[in-house]
Design an enzyme around this catalytic site. Structure first.
Site, PDB file in Angstrom:
ATOM      1  N   GLY A  95      -1.913   1.038  -7.343  1.00 25.64           N
ATOM      2  CA  GLY A  95      -1.705   1.732  -6.065  1.00 25.64           C
ATOM      3  C   GLY A  95      -0.227   1.709  -5.677  1.00 25.64           C
ATOM      4  O   GLY A  95       0.633   1.237  -6.423  1.00 25.64           O
ATOM      5  N   LEU A 123       1.510   0.045  -3.257  1.00 20.65           N
ATOM      6  CA  LEU A 123       2.096  -1.285  -3.127  1.00 20.65           C
ATOM      7  C   LEU A 123       1.882  -2.108  -4.396  1.00 20.65           C
ATOM      8  O   LEU A 123       2.786  -2.822  -4.847  1.00 20.65           O
ATOM      9  CB  LEU A 123       1.472  -1.999  -1.910  1.00 20.65           C
ATOM     10  CG  LEU A 123       1.931  -3.418  -1.641  1.00 20.65           C
ATOM     11  CD1 LEU A 123       3.447  -3.486  -1.470  1.00 20.65           C
ATOM     12  CD2 LEU A 123       1.244  -3.979  -0.392  1.00 20.65           C
ATOM     13  N   ALA A 159      -7.691  -1.273  -1.606  1.00 20.24           N
ATOM     14  CA  ALA A 159      -8.400  -0.850  -0.397  1.00 20.24           C
ATOM     15  C   ALA A 159      -8.629   0.644  -0.463  1.00 20.24           C
ATOM     16  O   ALA A 159      -7.984   1.344  -1.241  1.00 20.24           O
ATOM     17  CB  ALA A 159      -7.569  -1.183   0.847  1.00 20.24           C
ATOM     18  N   THR A 198      -3.237  -3.964   8.489  1.00 18.55           N
ATOM     19  CA  THR A 198      -2.575  -2.763   8.996  1.00 18.55           C
ATOM     20  C   THR A 198      -2.354  -2.793  10.509  1.00 18.55           C
ATOM     21  O   THR A 198      -3.097  -3.478  11.234  1.00 18.55           O
ATOM     22  CB  THR A 198      -3.458  -1.540   8.643  1.00 18.55           C
ATOM     23  OG1 THR A 198      -3.002  -0.403   9.349  1.00 18.55           O
ATOM     24  CG2 THR A 198      -4.922  -1.765   9.014  1.00 18.55           C
ATOM     25  N   TYR A 228     -11.451   3.061   9.463  1.00 20.14           N
ATOM     26  CA  TYR A 228     -10.578   2.345   8.517  1.00 20.14           C
ATOM     27  C   TYR A 228     -10.058   1.057   9.182  1.00 20.14           C
ATOM     28  O   TYR A 228     -10.145  -0.035   8.606  1.00 20.14           O
ATOM     29  CB  TYR A 228      -9.412   3.252   8.106  1.00 20.14           C
ATOM     30  CG  TYR A 228      -8.265   2.536   7.435  1.00 20.14           C
ATOM     31  CD1 TYR A 228      -8.353   2.124   6.109  1.00 20.14           C
ATOM     32  CD2 TYR A 228      -7.072   2.266   8.129  1.00 20.14           C
ATOM     33  CE1 TYR A 228      -7.290   1.464   5.486  1.00 20.14           C
ATOM     34  CE2 TYR A 228      -6.015   1.618   7.519  1.00 20.14           C
ATOM     35  CZ  TYR A 228      -6.119   1.218   6.197  1.00 20.14           C
ATOM     36  OH  TYR A 228      -5.076   0.566   5.584  1.00 20.14           O
ATOM     37  N   LYS A 260     -10.630  -2.920   8.118  1.00 22.53           N
ATOM     38  CA  LYS A 260      -9.539  -3.869   7.832  1.00 22.53           C
ATOM     39  C   LYS A 260      -9.667  -5.096   8.751  1.00 22.53           C
ATOM     40  O   LYS A 260      -9.409  -6.214   8.340  1.00 22.53           O
ATOM     41  CB  LYS A 260      -8.164  -3.189   7.998  1.00 22.53           C
ATOM     42  CG  LYS A 260      -7.870  -2.070   7.013  1.00 22.53           C
ATOM     43  CD  LYS A 260      -7.903  -2.468   5.548  1.00 22.53           C
ATOM     44  CE  LYS A 260      -6.727  -3.291   5.111  1.00 22.53           C
ATOM     45  NZ  LYS A 260      -6.718  -3.490   3.621  1.00 22.53           N
ATOM     46  N   TRP A 262       2.784   1.963   8.292  1.00 19.01           N
ATOM     47  CA  TRP A 262       3.411   3.248   7.919  1.00 19.01           C
ATOM     48  C   TRP A 262       4.081   3.161   6.533  1.00 19.01           C
ATOM     49  O   TRP A 262       5.268   3.451   6.365  1.00 19.01           O
ATOM     50  CB  TRP A 262       4.436   3.662   8.966  1.00 19.01           C
ATOM     51  CG  TRP A 262       3.872   4.143  10.267  1.00 19.01           C
ATOM     52  CD1 TRP A 262       2.672   3.826  10.811  1.00 19.01           C
ATOM     53  CD2 TRP A 262       4.503   5.043  11.197  1.00 19.01           C
ATOM     54  NE1 TRP A 262       2.515   4.476  12.012  1.00 19.01           N
ATOM     55  CE2 TRP A 262       3.613   5.216  12.281  1.00 19.01           C
ATOM     56  CE3 TRP A 262       5.733   5.689  11.225  1.00 19.01           C
ATOM     57  CZ2 TRP A 262       3.922   6.032  13.368  1.00 19.01           C
ATOM     58  CZ3 TRP A 262       6.040   6.498  12.316  1.00 19.01           C
ATOM     59  CH2 TRP A 262       5.145   6.668  13.364  1.00 19.01           C
TER      60      TRP A 262
HETATM   61  N1  LIG Z   1      -0.659   3.105   3.008  1.00 19.38           N
HETATM   62  C1  LIG Z   1      -0.376   2.669   4.226  1.00 19.38           C
HETATM   63  O1  LIG Z   1       0.246   3.385   5.049  1.00 19.38           O
HETATM   64  C2  LIG Z   1      -0.773   1.265   4.644  1.00 19.38           C
HETATM   65  C3  LIG Z   1      -0.408   0.829   5.937  1.00 19.38           C
HETATM   66  C4  LIG Z   1      -0.789  -0.438   6.316  1.00 19.38           C
HETATM   67  C5  LIG Z   1      -1.498  -1.262   5.478  1.00 19.38           C
HETATM   68  N2  LIG Z   1      -1.850  -0.821   4.247  1.00 19.38           N
HETATM   69  C6  LIG Z   1      -2.625  -1.726   3.371  1.00 19.38           C
HETATM   70  O2  LIG Z   1      -1.788  -2.077   2.279  1.00 19.38           O
HETATM   71  C7  LIG Z   1      -2.562  -2.221   1.087  1.00 19.38           C
HETATM   72  C8  LIG Z   1      -1.980  -1.365  -0.027  1.00 19.38           C
HETATM   73  O3  LIG Z   1      -2.003   0.000   0.390  1.00 19.38           O
HETATM   74  P1  LIG Z   1      -1.558   1.165  -0.609  1.00 19.38           P
HETATM   75  O4  LIG Z   1      -1.067   2.274   0.258  1.00 19.38           O
HETATM   76  O5  LIG Z   1      -0.719   0.607  -1.695  1.00 19.38           O
HETATM   77  O6  LIG Z   1      -2.968   1.621  -1.191  1.00 19.38           O
HETATM   78  P2  LIG Z   1      -3.270   2.702  -2.355  1.00 19.38           P
HETATM   79  O7  LIG Z   1      -2.023   3.351  -2.812  1.00 19.38           O
HETATM   80  O8  LIG Z   1      -4.383   3.542  -1.835  1.00 19.38           O
HETATM   81  O9  LIG Z   1      -3.782   1.779  -3.528  1.00 19.38           O
HETATM   82  C9  LIG Z   1      -4.977   1.080  -3.462  1.00 19.38           C
HETATM   83  C10 LIG Z   1      -5.421   0.833  -4.868  1.00 19.38           C
HETATM   84  O10 LIG Z   1      -6.608   0.049  -4.823  1.00 19.38           O
HETATM   85  C11 LIG Z   1      -7.548   0.612  -5.727  1.00 19.38           C
HETATM   86  N3  LIG Z   1      -8.894   0.306  -5.284  1.00 19.38           N
HETATM   87  C12 LIG Z   1      -9.509   0.707  -4.152  1.00 19.38           C
HETATM   88  N4  LIG Z   1     -10.765   0.263  -4.117  1.00 19.38           N
HETATM   89  C13 LIG Z   1     -10.958  -0.424  -5.268  1.00 19.38           C
HETATM   90  C14 LIG Z   1     -12.049  -1.095  -5.824  1.00 19.38           C
HETATM   91  N5  LIG Z   1     -13.240  -1.122  -5.217  1.00 19.38           N
HETATM   92  N6  LIG Z   1     -11.908  -1.707  -7.024  1.00 19.38           N
HETATM   93  C15 LIG Z   1     -10.734  -1.657  -7.670  1.00 19.38           C
HETATM   94  N7  LIG Z   1      -9.650  -1.023  -7.200  1.00 19.38           N
HETATM   95  C16 LIG Z   1      -9.762  -0.405  -6.013  1.00 19.38           C
HETATM   96  C17 LIG Z   1      -7.280   2.104  -5.637  1.00 19.38           C
HETATM   97  O11 LIG Z   1      -7.855   2.746  -6.750  1.00 19.38           O
HETATM   98  P3  LIG Z   1      -8.397   4.252  -6.600  1.00 19.38           P
HETATM   99  O12 LIG Z   1      -7.186   5.100  -6.446  1.00 19.38           O
HETATM  100  O13 LIG Z   1      -9.139   4.472  -7.875  1.00 19.38           O
HETATM  101  O14 LIG Z   1      -9.266   4.270  -5.388  1.00 19.38           O
HETATM  102  C18 LIG Z   1      -5.759   2.123  -5.610  1.00 19.38           C
HETATM  103  O15 LIG Z   1      -5.204   2.091  -6.897  1.00 19.38           O
HETATM  104  C19 LIG Z   1      -4.000  -1.844   1.484  1.00 19.38           C
HETATM  105  O16 LIG Z   1      -4.734  -3.013   1.698  1.00 19.38           O
HETATM  106  C20 LIG Z   1      -3.858  -1.072   2.767  1.00 19.38           C
HETATM  107  O17 LIG Z   1      -5.005  -1.199   3.589  1.00 19.38           O
HETATM  108  C21 LIG Z   1      -1.479   0.415   3.794  1.00 19.38           C
END
Ligand SMILES: NC(=O)c1ccc[n+]([C@@H]2O[C@H](COP(=O)([O-])OP(=O)(O)OC[C@H]3O[C@@H](n4cnc5c(N)ncnc54)[C@H](OP(=O)(O)O)[C@@H]3O)[C@@H](O)[C@H]2O)c1
Length: 321
Positions: free
Chosen positions: A13, A15, A72, A113, A137, A141, A162
């Site tokens: 993903g 991060l 996630a 988040t 969502y 969380k 963000w």
């Molecule tokens: N993005 C934001 O703006 C943001 C803001 C605040 C907090 N966060 C938190 O920061 C963390 C990282 O976010 P990110 O933006 O890097 O997320 P991301 O790009 O959506 O990456 C999440 C990764 O987790 C994998 N995943 C999801 N469900 C899974 C499962 N059941 N088994 C195995 N792998 C799984 C996804 O695979 P698939 O692609 O196959 O689903 C994806 O590769 C998360 O916990 C998120 O809640 C994010």
């Protein structure tokens, strides 16, 4: 070279990928991903974390000394309309990771988040402020956080905010994509936050693991807020991105969140207080402007590389046919 073995969930993903790249080779990294990911440079296993037995087996077989749980379901609007999937991926998966981590006494770093807050506060959100998520969502969380607070032997919860990065869907990418075809775009102007580069979060985790390992290995759970410094509204952030990419001619029109009519409500105020992570952990990220300006050319390079790869693959396919 430290021999500490760290397992990263969601390793492909936004991060997770930056964490793998930043933490290796100093740390021994192994990833877990739901499906094959072509851009990953660290070794990883395929594992769907919604499956308790498989998650337990994967974690126990690697026996990492620490786990960074980034996986996630992060599509906020999709979660709003698919509650069961959101619960499975954001709550059950977290439970499975924590239960396995407890068995091997591995501390867990979990990412939450700003969307756990309702955004109605005047001023920055402290770690101890009352949670009241507006979106489903955000609710999942919060449930993940609650499970960790009640059950994890050792954990740190980082609420980040963000997020933007090379390896996922993010605001700067969507603005630049829209700018390819639109001379003017509508962007909401009633939500304020701190745009945060996933690369900078990964660097902060490396600093934490190198200098404050004792906090991670302390029994119990601690919550911290983390983000690039400074604040901005989405519309002004879009203008900054366009200017940084040399596309000032593309105009941004302010609209309200109500006008955008997205399925999930977002908080108006997403600004997290960063004082505690600075004081306790010594983590201070640079400004969102500086981070964005370094990010934009890297994104351009990466998008060009992806396009070139796609073209080469298409040509190869044509030659074969
Ligand atoms: N993005 C934001 O703006 C943001 C803001 C605040 C907090 N966060 C938190 O920061 C963390 C990282 O976010 P990110 O933006 O890097 O997320 P991301 O790009 O959506 O990456 C999440 C990764 O987790 C994998 N995943 C999801 N469900 C899974 C499962 N059941 N088994 C195995 N792998 C799984 C996804 O695979 P698939 O692609 O196959 O689903 C994806 O590769 C998360 O916990 C998120 O809640 C994010």
């Amino acid at each position: 070279m430290t021999s500490m073995k760290i397992l990263i969930t969601g390793a492909g993903g936004m991060l997770g990928t930056d964490l793998g790249n930043v933490l290796s080779p100093e740390f021994e990294i192994v990833g877990l991903e739901r499906r094959p990911v072509t851009h990953l440079t660290v070794p990883y296993d395929i594992c769907d974390l919604t499956q308790a037995r498989k998650t337990r087996e994967a974690i126990l077989s690697h026996k990492p000394e620490a786990i960074i749980h980034t996986a996630a379901m992060t599509d906020v609007d999709y979660c709003e309309e698919h509650h069961d999937e959101a619960l499975e991926n954001n709550v059950a998966a977290t439970e499975h990771v924590i239960n396995a981590a407890n068995e091997i006494d591995a501390p867990v770093i979990f990412f939450s988040t700003d969307y756990v807050f309702d955004g109605k506060k005047k001023g920055e959100y402290e770690e101890t402020d009352i949670l009241n998520p507006l979106s489903f969502y955000g609710k999942t969380k919060r449930m993940g956080e609650e499970y960790i607070l009640q059950n994890a032997k050792q954990a740190l919860i980082f609420r980040i905010t963000w997020l933007f990065g090379i390896w996922g869907r993010c605001f700067p990418k969507s603005i630049l994509r829209q700018a390819e075809t639109m001379p003017q775009m509508n962007v909401v102007n009633d939500q304020t936050g701190r745009p945060t580069w996933s690369w900078d979060v990964a660097l902060a985790m490396k600093q934490l693991l190198c200098t404050k390992k004792d906090v991670l290995f302390k029994p119990g759970t601690e919550i911290f807020h983390l983000g690039n410094t400074g604040t901005v509204r989405w519309a002004d952030y879009a203008r900054f991105i366009l200017k940084g990419a040399g596309l000032e001619s593309v105009k941004v029109k302010n609209i309200s969140s109500a006008q955008l009519k997205r399925p999930a409500p977002r908080p108006e105020n997403s600004v997290l207080a960063l004082e505690r992570s600075r004081k306790v952990l010594g983590l201070k990220l640079r400004s969102w402007e500086e981070a964005t300006l370094e990010f934009l050319p890297k994104l351009k390079e990466e998008l060009a590389a992806i396009e070139a790869k796609a073209k080469a693959q298409a040509a190869e396919k044509e030659n074969r046919e």
